[in-house]
Design a protein around this motif. Structure first.
Motif, PDB file in Angstrom:
ATOM      1  N   MET A 108     -27.215 -33.323  -7.057  1.00 39.18           N
ATOM      2  CA  MET A 108     -27.778 -33.139  -6.604  1.00 39.18           C
ATOM      3  C   MET A 108     -27.870 -32.485  -5.164  1.00 39.18           C
ATOM      4  SD  MET A 108     -30.764 -34.858  -7.571  1.00 39.18           S
ATOM      5  CE  MET A 108     -30.817 -36.422  -8.249  1.00 39.18           C
ATOM      6  N   SER A 109     -27.968 -31.757  -4.406  1.00 39.46           N
ATOM      7  CA  SER A 109     -27.258 -31.578  -2.871  1.00 39.46           C
ATOM      8  C   SER A 109     -27.832 -32.968  -2.171  1.00 39.46           C
ATOM      9  CB  SER A 109     -28.196 -30.752  -2.240  1.00 39.46           C
ATOM     10  OG  SER A 109     -29.643 -31.120  -2.179  1.00 39.46           O
ATOM     11  N   VAL A 110     -27.154 -33.329  -1.279  1.00 41.03           N
ATOM     12  CA  VAL A 110     -27.299 -35.001  -0.494  1.00 41.03           C
ATOM     13  C   VAL A 110     -29.215 -34.193   0.219  1.00 41.03           C
ATOM     14  CG1 VAL A 110     -27.190 -36.109   1.398  1.00 41.03           C
ATOM     15  CG2 VAL A 110     -25.207 -34.781   0.313  1.00 41.03           C
ATOM     16  N   LYS A 111     -29.456 -32.825   0.393  1.00 38.33           N
ATOM     17  CA  LYS A 111     -30.771 -33.241   1.052  1.00 38.33           C
ATOM     18  C   LYS A 111     -32.014 -34.009  -0.438  1.00 38.33           C
ATOM     19  CE  LYS A 111     -32.834 -29.439   1.459  1.00 38.33           C
ATOM     20  NZ  LYS A 111     -33.402 -28.054   1.039  1.00 38.33           N
ATOM     21  N   THR A 112     -30.960 -33.376  -1.242  1.00 39.50           N
ATOM     22  CA  THR A 112     -32.652 -33.412  -2.455  1.00 39.50           C
ATOM     23  C   THR A 112     -32.109 -35.163  -3.015  1.00 39.50           C
ATOM     24  OG1 THR A 112     -32.012 -31.771  -3.264  1.00 39.50           O
ATOM     25  CG2 THR A 112     -32.190 -33.102  -5.187  1.00 39.50           C
ATOM     26  N   ASN A 113     -30.997 -35.433  -2.651  1.00 36.11           N
ATOM     27  CA  ASN A 113     -30.675 -37.117  -3.110  1.00 36.11           C
ATOM     28  C   ASN A 113     -30.887 -37.875  -1.421  1.00 36.11           C
ATOM     29  OD1 ASN A 113     -28.873 -37.136  -5.298  1.00 36.11           O
ATOM     30  ND2 ASN A 113     -27.613 -36.320  -4.266  1.00 36.11           N
ATOM     31  N   VAL A 114     -31.685 -38.121  -0.503  1.00 34.28           N
ATOM     32  CA  VAL A 114     -31.915 -38.542  -0.076  1.00 34.28           C
ATOM     33  C   VAL A 114     -32.903 -37.716  -0.235  1.00 34.28           C
ATOM     34  CG1 VAL A 114     -32.323 -38.530   3.241  1.00 34.28           C
ATOM     35  CG2 VAL A 114     -30.239 -38.077   1.550  1.00 34.28           C
ATOM     36  N   LEU A 115     -34.162 -37.002  -0.601  1.00 31.53           N
ATOM     37  CA  LEU A 115     -35.572 -37.413  -0.417  1.00 31.53           C
ATOM     38  C   LEU A 115     -36.310 -37.815  -1.813  1.00 31.53           C
ATOM     39  CD1 LEU A 115     -38.207 -35.392   0.475  1.00 31.53           C
ATOM     40  CD2 LEU A 115     -37.562 -33.614  -1.152  1.00 31.53           C
ATOM     41  N   LYS A 116     -35.102 -37.893  -2.476  1.00 37.16           N
ATOM     42  CA  LYS A 116     -35.415 -38.874  -3.861  1.00 37.16           C
ATOM     43  C   LYS A 116     -35.534 -39.995  -3.631  1.00 37.16           C
ATOM     44  CE  LYS A 116     -34.168 -39.193  -8.685  1.00 37.16           C
ATOM     45  NZ  LYS A 116     -33.704 -40.860  -8.761  1.00 37.16           N
ATOM     46  N   THR A 117     -34.451 -40.638  -2.694  1.00 34.63           N
ATOM     47  CA  THR A 117     -34.661 -42.238  -2.462  1.00 34.63           C
ATOM     48  C   THR A 117     -35.583 -42.682  -1.323  1.00 34.63           C
ATOM     49  OG1 THR A 117     -32.589 -42.156  -2.603  1.00 34.63           O
ATOM     50  CG2 THR A 117     -33.059 -44.021  -1.264  1.00 34.63           C
ATOM     51  N   LEU A 118     -36.453 -41.226  -1.059  1.00 36.37           N
ATOM     52  CA  LEU A 118     -37.181 -41.572   0.312  1.00 36.37           C
ATOM     53  C   LEU A 118     -38.483 -41.776  -0.216  1.00 36.37           C
ATOM     54  CD1 LEU A 118     -36.129 -39.792   3.727  1.00 36.37           C
ATOM     55  CD2 LEU A 118     -36.306 -42.146   2.804  1.00 36.37           C
ATOM     56  N   GLU A 119     -38.835 -40.616  -1.743  1.00 31.60           N
ATOM     57  CA  GLU A 119     -39.544 -41.080  -1.803  1.00 31.60           C
ATOM     58  C   GLU A 119     -40.430 -41.721  -3.012  1.00 31.60           C
ATOM     59  OE1 GLU A 119     -42.599 -38.476  -2.409  1.00 31.60           O
ATOM     60  OE2 GLU A 119     -42.365 -36.354  -1.608  1.00 31.60           O
ATOM     61  N   GLU A 120     -38.905 -42.635  -3.322  1.00 28.68           N
ATOM     62  CA  GLU A 120     -39.022 -43.929  -4.248  1.00 28.68           C
ATOM     63  C   GLU A 120     -39.217 -44.403  -3.304  1.00 28.68           C
ATOM     64  OE1 GLU A 120     -35.371 -43.492  -6.286  1.00 28.68           O
ATOM     65  OE2 GLU A 120     -35.762 -42.085  -7.705  1.00 28.68           O
ATOM     66  N   ASN A 121     -38.829 -44.819  -1.958  1.00 31.85           N
ATOM     67  CA  ASN A 121     -39.348 -45.920  -1.256  1.00 31.85           C
ATOM     68  C   ASN A 121     -40.394 -45.757  -0.338  1.00 31.85           C
ATOM     69  OD1 ASN A 121     -36.776 -47.917  -2.566  1.00 31.85           O
ATOM     70  ND2 ASN A 121     -36.871 -45.932  -2.332  1.00 31.85           N
ATOM     71  N   ARG A 122     -40.903 -45.125  -0.391  1.00 34.77           N
ATOM     72  CA  ARG A 122     -41.967 -44.545   0.507  1.00 34.77           C
ATOM     73  C   ARG A 122     -42.727 -45.071   2.020  1.00 34.77           C
ATOM     74  NH1 ARG A 122     -45.632 -39.261   1.097  1.00 34.77           N
ATOM     75  NH2 ARG A 122     -44.550 -37.812  -1.136  1.00 34.77           N
ATOM     76  N   GLY A 123     -43.047 -45.676   3.070  1.00 36.73           N
ATOM     77  CA  GLY A 123     -43.172 -46.338   3.618  1.00 36.73           C
ATOM     78  C   GLY A 123     -42.316 -47.505   3.794  1.00 36.73           C
ATOM     79  N   SER A 124     -41.060 -47.451   3.058  1.00 33.07           N
ATOM     80  CA  SER A 124     -39.366 -48.326   3.304  1.00 33.07           C
ATOM     81  C   SER A 124     -38.577 -47.459   4.608  1.00 33.07           C
ATOM     82  CB  SER A 124     -38.923 -49.119   2.339  1.00 33.07           C
ATOM     83  OG  SER A 124     -39.694 -49.393   1.216  1.00 33.07           O
ATOM     84  N   PHE A 125     -38.202 -48.195   5.174  1.00 31.78           N
ATOM     85  CA  PHE A 125     -36.931 -47.656   5.778  1.00 31.78           C
ATOM     86  C   PHE A 125     -35.778 -47.714   5.204  1.00 31.78           C
ATOM     87  CE2 PHE A 125     -40.876 -48.252   8.938  1.00 31.78           C
ATOM     88  CZ  PHE A 125     -40.279 -47.431  10.301  1.00 31.78           C
ATOM     89  N   PHE A 126     -34.803 -47.024   5.171  1.00 34.17           N
ATOM     90  CA  PHE A 126     -33.294 -46.869   5.330  1.00 34.17           C
ATOM     91  C   PHE A 126     -32.549 -46.674   6.500  1.00 34.17           C
ATOM     92  CE2 PHE A 126     -35.589 -46.733   0.983  1.00 34.17           C
ATOM     93  CZ  PHE A 126     -33.824 -47.535  -0.183  1.00 34.17           C
ATOM     94  N   SER A 127     -31.842 -47.415   7.044  1.00 33.35           N
ATOM     95  CA  SER A 127     -30.684 -46.947   7.938  1.00 33.35           C
ATOM     96  C   SER A 127     -29.988 -45.568   7.131  1.00 33.35           C
ATOM     97  CB  SER A 127     -29.683 -48.289   8.470  1.00 33.35           C
ATOM     98  OG  SER A 127     -28.728 -48.396   6.908  1.00 33.35           O
ATOM     99  N   GLY A 128     -29.409 -45.170   7.749  1.00 33.79           N
ATOM    100  CA  GLY A 128     -28.150 -43.740   7.561  1.00 33.79           C
ATOM    101  C   GLY A 128     -27.469 -45.273   7.373  1.00 33.79           C
ATOM    102  N   GLU A 129     -26.781 -45.580   7.465  1.00 30.41           N
ATOM    103  CA  GLU A 129     -25.248 -46.359   6.659  1.00 30.41           C
ATOM    104  C   GLU A 129     -25.439 -46.644   5.471  1.00 30.41           C
ATOM    105  OE1 GLU A 129     -22.322 -49.713   7.397  1.00 30.41           O
ATOM    106  OE2 GLU A 129     -23.914 -49.177   9.012  1.00 30.41           O
ATOM    107  N   ASP A 130     -26.503 -46.775   5.132  1.00 29.80           N
ATOM    108  CA  ASP A 130     -27.885 -47.868   3.526  1.00 29.80           C
ATOM    109  C   ASP A 130     -27.364 -46.257   3.320  1.00 29.80           C
ATOM    110  OD1 ASP A 130     -27.623 -49.911   4.582  1.00 29.80           O
ATOM    111  OD2 ASP A 130     -29.947 -49.997   4.936  1.00 29.80           O
ATOM    112  N   LEU A 131     -28.068 -45.806   3.150  1.00 31.86           N
ATOM    113  CA  LEU A 131     -27.770 -44.393   2.703  1.00 31.86           C
ATOM    114  C   LEU A 131     -26.684 -43.384   2.380  1.00 31.86           C
ATOM    115  CD1 LEU A 131     -31.475 -42.243   4.350  1.00 31.86           C
ATOM    116  CD2 LEU A 131     -31.209 -42.842   2.149  1.00 31.86           C
TER     117      LEU A 131
END
Length: 325
Positions: free
Chosen positions: A1-24
């Motif tokens: 999967m692309s970086v964009k897809t993986n970022v979206l997957k992580t944010l969707e699975e944790n909707r409402g929660s913050f992730f720093s750029g470093e954590d991602l």
């Protein structure tokens, strides 16, 4: 999967929660620059992503763009591996599913679109598909019934959608035989079941289950000629759920029922939430439309009606209308 897809997957699975750029970046094993680029690409596509200094990125709770990642987040474990195709615009999700069936597509394959340009209802009628407001989805099911009982799939799907809407939104719909759901006396969902036949054997190979739902539509945007008939789950009020959640739950409910059609317990829900039983209906499709009383839902999904002369008939095809008061 692309970086964009993986970022979206992580944010969707944790909707409402913050992730720093470093954590991602650490989580996805990419650079922070790649994460930043992915975030910008998602924002260009319409995703509402909050960026807060010292906290990071968060997908907004009310973000309602349909995506494969968003749908898969809410699927049951048993459905996690189904193939999902999401289009911004397509001619018809049912057409896409039928082509997939002909090509040997697998059980549970899902097609979803933000907008259809040639959506159809029963009897070839056009189906209104408003961009960004509805759910237009088709599910490919490998056949488990004979031709005479295909109506049972539509009956089962009506219950599945009814249950999914209730679970996700808290809204209780009523079922109009055989394929429509109503909310507050307005139609909010139509279901179209189509069989794909093996030309060599003449047997049903697959069932394509098309489902269209008016999710959130402001009443003034409904065409005037349909305003007395068509409604939506949400009109003026804010939605307390997303389309991704509802799509996934519909899949969950359909697969549970349709993978075990020999268990007819779902018919209890169908009967309890029927808007036609005990009511006078108009039987459409005969040479002359006839008034009758809807008296029962048969175990094969057919509707038993009693005409004014006392004669009874079980409708397994055709259509009825009912006066809403």
């Amino acid at each position: 999967m692309s970086v964009k897809t993986n970022v979206l997957k992580t944010l969707e699975e944790n909707r409402g929660s913050f992730f720093s750029g470093e954590d991602l970046a650490v989580k996805l094993a990419v650079s922070r620059a790649a994460v930043w680029k992915a975030i910008k690409e998602l924002e260009k596509e319409g995703y509402e992503i909050e960026a807060v200094q010292n906290r990071g990125y968060c997908l907004a709770i009310n973000n309602d763009i349909i995506s494969t990642e968003g749908i898969r987040t809410y699927l049951d474990d048993r459905n996690q591996k189904i193939a999902i195709t999401v289009d911004k615009v397509t001619e018809s999700t049912n057409k896409n599913a039928k082509m997939c069936a002909i090509a040997g597509g697998s059980h549970g394959t899902l097609f979803v679109a933000e907008q259809q340009t040639a959506g159809r209802g029963r009897r070839g009628r056009s189906f209104l598909s408003m961009k960004g407001n509805g759910i237009y989805m088709s599910l490919l099911l490998k056949a488990t019934v004979n031709a005479e009982n295909v109506v049972l799939i539509t009956t089962a799907a009506s219950v599945a959608v009814h249950r999914a809407i209730l679970k996700v939104t808290g809204k209780k719909t009523a079922i109009k035989w055989v394929n429509d759901l109503y909310y507050q006396k307005h139609k909010v969902c139509g279901i179209l079941t189509e069989a794909v036949t093996d030309c060599e054997s003449g047997m049903i190979d697959s069932i394509v289950l098309g489902i269209g739902i008016n999710f959130k539509v402001e009443r003034e945007n409904i065409p005037l000629e349909l305003s007395d008939i068509v409604g939506a789950l949400y009109e003026q009020e804010d939605a307390n759920a997303t389309r991704n959640e509802l799509i996934a739950e519909i899949v969950n409910q359909v697969m549970v029922i349709c993978d075990d059609l020999n268990n007819r317990d779902f018919l209890m829900d169908y009967r309890e939430n029927s808007m036609v039983l005990g009511k006078e209906v108009n039987v459409i499709g005969s040479e002359s439309n006839q008034s009758a009383t809807a008296i029962a839902i048969e175990d094969n999904g057919g509707l038993r009606v009693r005409y004014k002369d006392g004669e009874e008939e079980v409708l397994c095809t055709g259509e009825i209308s009912i006066r809403l008061t």
